[in-house]
Design a protein around this motif. Structure first.
Motif, mmCIF file in Angstrom:
data_model
loop_
_atom_site.group_PDB
_atom_site.id
_atom_site.type_symbol
_atom_site.label_atom_id
_atom_site.label_comp_id
_atom_site.label_asym_id
_atom_site.label_seq_id
_atom_site.Cartn_x
_atom_site.Cartn_y
_atom_site.Cartn_z
ATOM 1 N N TYR A 1 -60.906 -52.521 3.538
ATOM 2 C CA TYR A 1 -61.859 -53.247 2.694
ATOM 3 C C TYR A 1 -62.889 -52.301 2.093
ATOM 4 O O TYR A 1 -63.211 -52.383 0.905
ATOM 5 C CB TYR A 1 -62.537 -54.350 3.508
ATOM 6 N N GLU A 2 -63.410 -51.382 2.901
ATOM 7 C CA GLU A 2 -64.375 -50.409 2.397
ATOM 8 C C GLU A 2 -63.766 -49.563 1.271
ATOM 9 O O GLU A 2 -64.426 -49.280 0.268
ATOM 10 C CB GLU A 2 -64.826 -49.500 3.539
ATOM 11 N N TYR A 3 -62.511 -49.193 1.446
ATOM 12 C CA TYR A 3 -61.808 -48.435 0.404
ATOM 13 C C TYR A 3 -61.724 -49.251 -0.880
ATOM 14 O O TYR A 3 -61.974 -48.741 -1.980
ATOM 15 C CB TYR A 3 -60.410 -48.070 0.899
ATOM 16 N N GLY A 4 -61.396 -50.530 -0.732
ATOM 17 C CA GLY A 4 -61.315 -51.396 -1.905
ATOM 18 C C GLY A 4 -62.646 -51.542 -2.612
ATOM 19 O O GLY A 4 -62.720 -51.517 -3.848
ATOM 20 N N LEU A 5 -63.720 -51.677 -1.837
ATOM 21 C CA LEU A 5 -65.058 -51.741 -2.446
ATOM 22 C C LEU A 5 -65.370 -50.446 -3.178
ATOM 23 O O LEU A 5 -65.976 -50.453 -4.257
ATOM 24 C CB LEU A 5 -66.120 -51.989 -1.372
ATOM 25 N N GLN B 1 -65.920 -62.759 -5.781
ATOM 26 C CA GLN B 1 -65.016 -62.170 -6.773
ATOM 27 C C GLN B 1 -64.828 -60.681 -6.514
ATOM 28 O O GLN B 1 -63.703 -60.168 -6.562
ATOM 29 C CB GLN B 1 -65.580 -62.394 -8.173
ATOM 30 N N VAL B 2 -65.919 -59.966 -6.220
ATOM 31 C CA VAL B 2 -65.833 -58.530 -5.934
ATOM 32 C C VAL B 2 -65.067 -58.289 -4.637
ATOM 33 O O VAL B 2 -64.241 -57.370 -4.547
ATOM 34 C CB VAL B 2 -67.245 -57.915 -5.852
ATOM 35 N N THR B 3 -65.315 -59.124 -3.625
ATOM 36 C CA THR B 3 -64.623 -58.984 -2.339
ATOM 37 C C THR B 3 -63.117 -59.133 -2.508
ATOM 38 O O THR B 3 -62.331 -58.326 -1.990
ATOM 39 C CB THR B 3 -65.144 -60.027 -1.338
ATOM 40 N N GLN B 4 -62.700 -60.158 -3.231
ATOM 41 C CA GLN B 4 -61.268 -60.375 -3.433
ATOM 42 C C GLN B 4 -60.648 -59.254 -4.257
ATOM 43 O O GLN B 4 -59.543 -58.790 -3.948
ATOM 44 C CB GLN B 4 -61.036 -61.724 -4.110
ATOM 45 N N ALA B 5 -61.366 -58.799 -5.279
ATOM 46 C CA ALA B 5 -60.857 -57.690 -6.097
ATOM 47 C C ALA B 5 -60.684 -56.432 -5.247
ATOM 48 O O ALA B 5 -59.706 -55.690 -5.396
ATOM 49 C CB ALA B 5 -61.808 -57.421 -7.259
ATOM 50 N N ALA B 6 -61.625 -56.202 -4.331
ATOM 51 C CA ALA B 6 -61.551 -55.027 -3.457
ATOM 52 C C ALA B 6 -60.307 -55.071 -2.587
ATOM 53 O O ALA B 6 -59.579 -54.080 -2.457
ATOM 54 C CB ALA B 6 -62.805 -54.939 -2.590
ATOM 55 N N MET C 1 -65.253 -61.716 7.465
ATOM 56 C CA MET C 1 -64.129 -61.291 6.627
ATOM 57 C C MET C 1 -62.802 -61.883 7.084
ATOM 58 O O MET C 1 -61.836 -61.908 6.332
ATOM 59 C CB MET C 1 -64.027 -59.760 6.622
ATOM 60 N N VAL C 2 -62.752 -62.370 8.315
ATOM 61 C CA VAL C 2 -61.494 -62.904 8.836
ATOM 62 C C VAL C 2 -61.021 -64.090 8.003
ATOM 63 O O VAL C 2 -59.853 -64.164 7.593
ATOM 64 C CB VAL C 2 -61.633 -63.294 10.325
ATOM 65 N N SER C 3 -61.914 -65.026 7.740
ATOM 66 C CA SER C 3 -61.522 -66.205 6.953
ATOM 67 C C SER C 3 -61.196 -65.839 5.514
ATOM 68 O O SER C 3 -60.296 -66.425 4.899
ATOM 69 C CB SER C 3 -62.630 -67.264 6.998
ATOM 70 N N THR C 4 -61.903 -64.862 4.952
ATOM 71 C CA THR C 4 -61.626 -64.420 3.580
ATOM 72 C C THR C 4 -60.229 -63.832 3.479
ATOM 73 O O THR C 4 -59.456 -64.160 2.562
ATOM 74 C CB THR C 4 -62.662 -63.370 3.136
ATOM 75 N N ILE C 5 -59.891 -62.956 4.423
ATOM 76 C CA ILE C 5 -58.563 -62.335 4.437
ATOM 77 C C ILE C 5 -57.491 -63.387 4.667
ATOM 78 O O ILE C 5 -56.461 -63.422 3.973
ATOM 79 C CB ILE C 5 -58.502 -61.247 5.527
ATOM 80 N N ALA C 6 -57.720 -64.264 5.647
ATOM 81 C CA ALA C 6 -56.727 -65.295 5.968
ATOM 82 C C ALA C 6 -56.455 -66.206 4.777
ATOM 83 O O ALA C 6 -55.299 -66.577 4.511
ATOM 84 C CB ALA C 6 -57.197 -66.108 7.170
ATOM 85 N N ALA C 7 -57.512 -66.566 4.043
ATOM 86 C CA ALA C 7 -57.347 -67.448 2.886
ATOM 87 C C ALA C 7 -56.532 -66.771 1.789
ATOM 88 O O ALA C 7 -55.654 -67.399 1.173
ATOM 89 C CB ALA C 7 -58.720 -67.858 2.351
ATOM 90 N N LEU C 8 -56.799 -65.501 1.530
ATOM 91 C CA LEU C 8 -56.033 -64.770 0.514
ATOM 92 C C LEU C 8 -54.580 -64.612 0.921
ATOM 93 O O LEU C 8 -53.676 -64.677 0.083
ATOM 94 C CB LEU C 8 -56.657 -63.396 0.275
ATOM 95 N N GLN C 9 -54.338 -64.388 2.201
ATOM 96 C CA GLN C 9 -52.958 -64.273 2.680
ATOM 97 C C GLN C 9 -52.244 -65.619 2.588
ATOM 98 O O GLN C 9 -51.068 -65.683 2.217
ATOM 99 C CB GLN C 9 -52.939 -63.748 4.118
ATOM 100 N N HIS C 10 -52.951 -66.688 2.929
ATOM 101 C CA HIS C 10 -52.359 -68.028 2.867
ATOM 102 C C HIS C 10 -51.938 -68.378 1.439
ATOM 103 O O HIS C 10 -50.905 -69.016 1.220
ATOM 104 C CB HIS C 10 -53.349 -69.061 3.395
ATOM 105 N N LYS C 11 -52.729 -67.935 0.461
ATOM 106 C CA LYS C 11 -52.401 -68.192 -0.943
ATOM 107 C C LYS C 11 -51.251 -67.311 -1.430
ATOM 108 O O LYS C 11 -50.709 -67.546 -2.504
ATOM 109 C CB LYS C 11 -53.626 -67.946 -1.829
ATOM 110 N N GLY C 12 -50.916 -66.291 -0.670
ATOM 111 C CA GLY C 12 -49.845 -65.393 -1.069
ATOM 112 C C GLY C 12 -50.304 -64.233 -1.924
ATOM 113 O O GLY C 12 -49.495 -63.406 -2.362
#
Length: 543
Positions: free
Chosen positions: A89-93, A217-222, A247-258
Motif C-alpha cells: 500500500y505504501e508503494y502504491g501511495l 479514491q486515492v487509496t483505491q488508486a494506490a 485497511m482490512v475492510s478496504t482491501i477486502a471490499a476491492l477483492q470482493h468486487k474483483g
C-alpha cells in the motif's frame, strides 16, 4: 434405420469428447513445480482456479479437454512469486507522490520537488526515495532550499529506507516541532540551535500524523496501481507489513468486487487499536487476504544510523543507534501476541536489536515450536546469537537486495570485521532449513528476479563486485526459488494452498522468457516476465 445407428453412435461419442472437464491446459513447458522433491513436468491442468493435474502432456491430453490451451513454446513456468516482506500500500501511495529514487544529489531532489509542485499546486508535497549515501556529499541535507521555495506549503520527503525524512519549516510548524526537542526512539536534528529539517525514526511520525489521510479514491488508486506493477514482475502474493486495521475492510471490499486480484498477507502495525481489532474478531482469512500477524519495529535502519548496535558506529563515535521503544514494550506485546496465538514479525537490523528480540522471542516460544515468529531483515546478527533462530524455530525473513545495496557503504558504518557476519543469509538458512525472501519495496525495487540474482550472485545490477559480496553467504538457485515461492508461503502458514504447482493448490504461476535455473548469473537481471496468472486467469502479459 439400422444403417444410421453407427453414424449416430459416432456423433454421440464425438459430442462426449467435446465436453470440457478442465478450464486450462498448459503444455510444452518446463514446469518447475517446487514440490517436495523439486520435480519438473511439461504440462499441467487447471480447473476452477486450482491445479487439477501435473505431469506428461501425452497423458494429460488424453484425460482432459480444456476450454483454453497455452502452448508455452518450451518456456520455463514457475509458481507465482511471493514477496515475503514489502509495503504494498505504501508503494502504491508513493506512485501518487514525487519520486526521488535514484536522485544523485540534494539539488536534484529539490529540482524534482519543484517540478512536481508545478503540476500539483495544492496540499502537502509528499515524496520519498532520496539516499544521501549515493551522493558525492554524503551528509544529511538541510531544509533551507525547501524553506525558500515553499515558505507556506508543507513538504515531507522520506529517505529511501523510510526511517528518516526531511521536512521544511512549514511542515515542522504544523507539527509543533521546536529546536532541541527530544523523542524516545527518534531524533530531531538541531545544529547550532536551529532545526535542519532532518527527522529520524519516531520523530518522523510527529509530522506524518498531521498529514490529512488520503481520500478513498486515492487509496483505491494506490492499491490498484501497485497491483499492476507487481503483476508485471510475476508477483501473485505480497506480504504487506504494518497496516492499520482500517485497511482490512478496504482491501477486502476491492477483492470482493474483483478489482484487486493480488493476494495479500497483511501484518497489522504495532498499535493498541490494531491489537484490539484482531484479538476481538480473530484471524481474518479469505482466498485473497490473510490477516493473522503483527509487525513490530525494534530499531531503525543502518543507512540513517538508527539501527541499534552492540558497539558504536565506526563512522560516528559514541553512537550505537537506539531501540524505537523501551524493552518493556516489546516484552509486553510479545507476551500478549503469544497468548492470543498470533504471529509476531519484528523489524530488527542491528545486532543489539536482534539480540533483544531473539531473547524476548525465546522467552515466549520456549524452544521448538511451529508458531513461525519472524525476525524481519536480521541484517546484523552477532555470531553467538545466530543459534537462537534454530533453537526456537524463529524465522529469518530476509531481503537479499539489501546486501547488494548496502555493501558499498555498510563497511563505513560497521567496519570490515563486523560486516563479515552481516547479511549472513546462508548461515541463517541453515538454522531451520528454510527461509522466506522478500524485497522490502519500495525501499528496494519490486522485482523478485533482482532478489533471486542478489541472493545467488551477491552482486548489484552493474555486476559489482566481480567475485560477489561475501559469497560464503550466498544461497543456491534452488534455495532462492523456494525462498520466493514455497518457503514464503510457509512463512505465512499458506504452504498447503500456494507456493508450488501441485494438485489442489491455487493456479498462480508465471511464465518467464528465460530459465532462471540454467542461464548465466549475469543474465538474471535481464529476465522478463511474459505472463502472470492468478487462479488460472491471466492478469498480465508482456506487450
Amino acid at each position: 434405420m439400422k444403417k444410421l445407428w453407427p453414424v449416430l453412435l459416432l456423433l454421440v461419442a464425438a459430442c462426449k469428447q467435446k465436453e470440457y472437464n478442465a478450464d486450462l491446459l498448459v503444455k510444452n513447458a518446463l514446469v518447475y513445480t517446487v514440490d517436495s522433491t523439486f520435480t519438473t513436468a511439461n504440462a499441467f491442468v487447471v480447473y476452477s482456479g486450482k491445479i487439477l493435474a501435473v505431469g506428461d502432456i501425452d497423458t494429460l491430453e488424453k484425460k482432459y479437454f480444456a476450454r483454453e490451451v497455452i502452448d508455452a513454446g518450451g518456456k520455463a513456468v514457475y509458481p507465482g512469486f511471493i514477496d515475503a516482506h514489502a509495503h504494498f500500500y505504501e508503494y502504491g501511495l508513493g506512485l501518487q507522490d514525487v519520486k526521488l529514487v535514484g536522485t544523485k544529489s540534494w539539488d536534484a531532489v529539490v529540482d524534482s520537488v519543484s517540478n512536481y509542485a508545478r503540476h500539483r499546486t495544492n496540499g502537502w508535497i509528499i515524496g520519498g526515495g532520496w539516499d544521501q549515501n549515493i551522493w558525492n556529499n554524503k551528509t544529511f541535507p538541510n531544509k533551507a532550499k525547501l524553506d525558500s521555495l515553499f515558505p507556506v506549503r508543507p513538504v515531507l520527503l522520506s529517505r529511501i529506507d523510510g526511517h528518516a525524512a526531511i521536512a521544511n519549516q512549514a511542515a515542522l510548524n504544523i507539527a509543533g516541532i521546536k529546536p532541541g526537542q527530544t523523542i524516545t526512539g527518534g531524533k530531531i536534528e538541531t545544529i547550532n540551535g536551529k532545526l535542519t529539517g532532518i527527522l529520524v525514526d519516531n520523530a518522523v511520525g510527529i509530522v506524518t500524523r498531521k498529514i490529512p489521510p488520503p481520500t478513498e479514491q486515492v487509496t483505491q488508486a494506490a492499491l490498484l496501481d501497485a497491483q499492476q506493477n507487481c503483476f508485471a514482475v510475476g508477483l501473485t502474493t505480497v506480504d504487506d507489513c504494518g497496516l492499520p486495521y482500517t485497511m482490512v475492510s478496504t482491501i477486502a471490499a476491492l477483492q470482493h468486487k474483483g478489482a484487486l486480484k493480488m493476494r495479500l498477507y497483511v501484518m497489522l502495525a504495532d498499535q493498541p487499536e490494531n491489537y484490539e481489532y484482531l484479538f476481538k474478531r480473530g484471524a481474518y482469512k479469505t482466498p485473497g487476504l490473510n490477516v493473522r500477524a503483527f509487525k513490530v519495529y525494534a530499531d531503525g535502519a543502518l543507512g540513517s544510523r538508527g539501527a541499534c548496535l552492540l558497539h558504536p558506529y565506526t563512522d560516528q563515535k559514541n553512537w550505537n543507534g537506539f531501540l524505537l521503544s523501551p524493552k518493556a514494550h516489546f516484552e509486553e506485546v510479545a507476551k500478549k501476541i503469544a497468548a492470543h496465538g498470533f504471529q509476531m514479525a519484528t523489524h530488527a537490523i542491528g545486532d543489539s536489536a536482534n539480540r533483544v528480540m531473539l531473547k524476548i522471542y525465546a522467552e515466549n516460544l520456549k524452544g521448538k515450536n511451529d508458531k513461525r515468529w519472524r525476525i524481519e531483515h536480521a541484517q546484523i546478527v552477532a555470531p553467538e546469537d545466530v543459534k537462537l533462530f534454530g533453537d526456537n524455530n524463529i524465522i529469518p525473513s530476509v531481503q537479499p537486495t539489501h546486501a547488494t545495496s548496502d555493501m558499498v557503504w555498510a563497511v563505513k558504518r560497521l567496519g570490515a570485521e563486523r560486516l563479515k557476519t552481516g547479511y549472513a543469509y546462508k548461515a541463517l538458512l541453515k538454522q531451520n532449513g528454510w527461509m522466506p525472501l522478500g524485497t522490502d519495496f519500495p525501499v528496494e525495487n519490486i522485482n523478485p528476479l533482482y532478489t533471486f540474482y542478489a541472493a545467488t550472485e551477491r552482486k548489484d545490477l552493474k555486476g559489482f563486485p566481480e567475485d560477489g559480496f561475501q559469497m560464503d553467504n550466498a544461497i543456491d538457485r534452488k534455495e532462492a526459488l523456494k525462498g520466493m515461492t514455497i518457503w514464503a508461503a510457509k512463512a505465512n502458514f499458506e504452504e498447503h494452498e500456494k507456493g508450488s504447482i501441485e494438485v489442489g493448490k491455487y493456479a498462480d504461476f508465471v511464465i518467464l522468457d528465460q530459465d532462471i535455473m540454467k542461464i548465466k548469473g549475469s543474465a538474471l537481471p535481464k529476465v522478463k516476465v511474459l505472463k502472470t496468472y492468478i487462479n488460472g486467469v491471466k492478469v498480465y502479459e508482456k506487450k
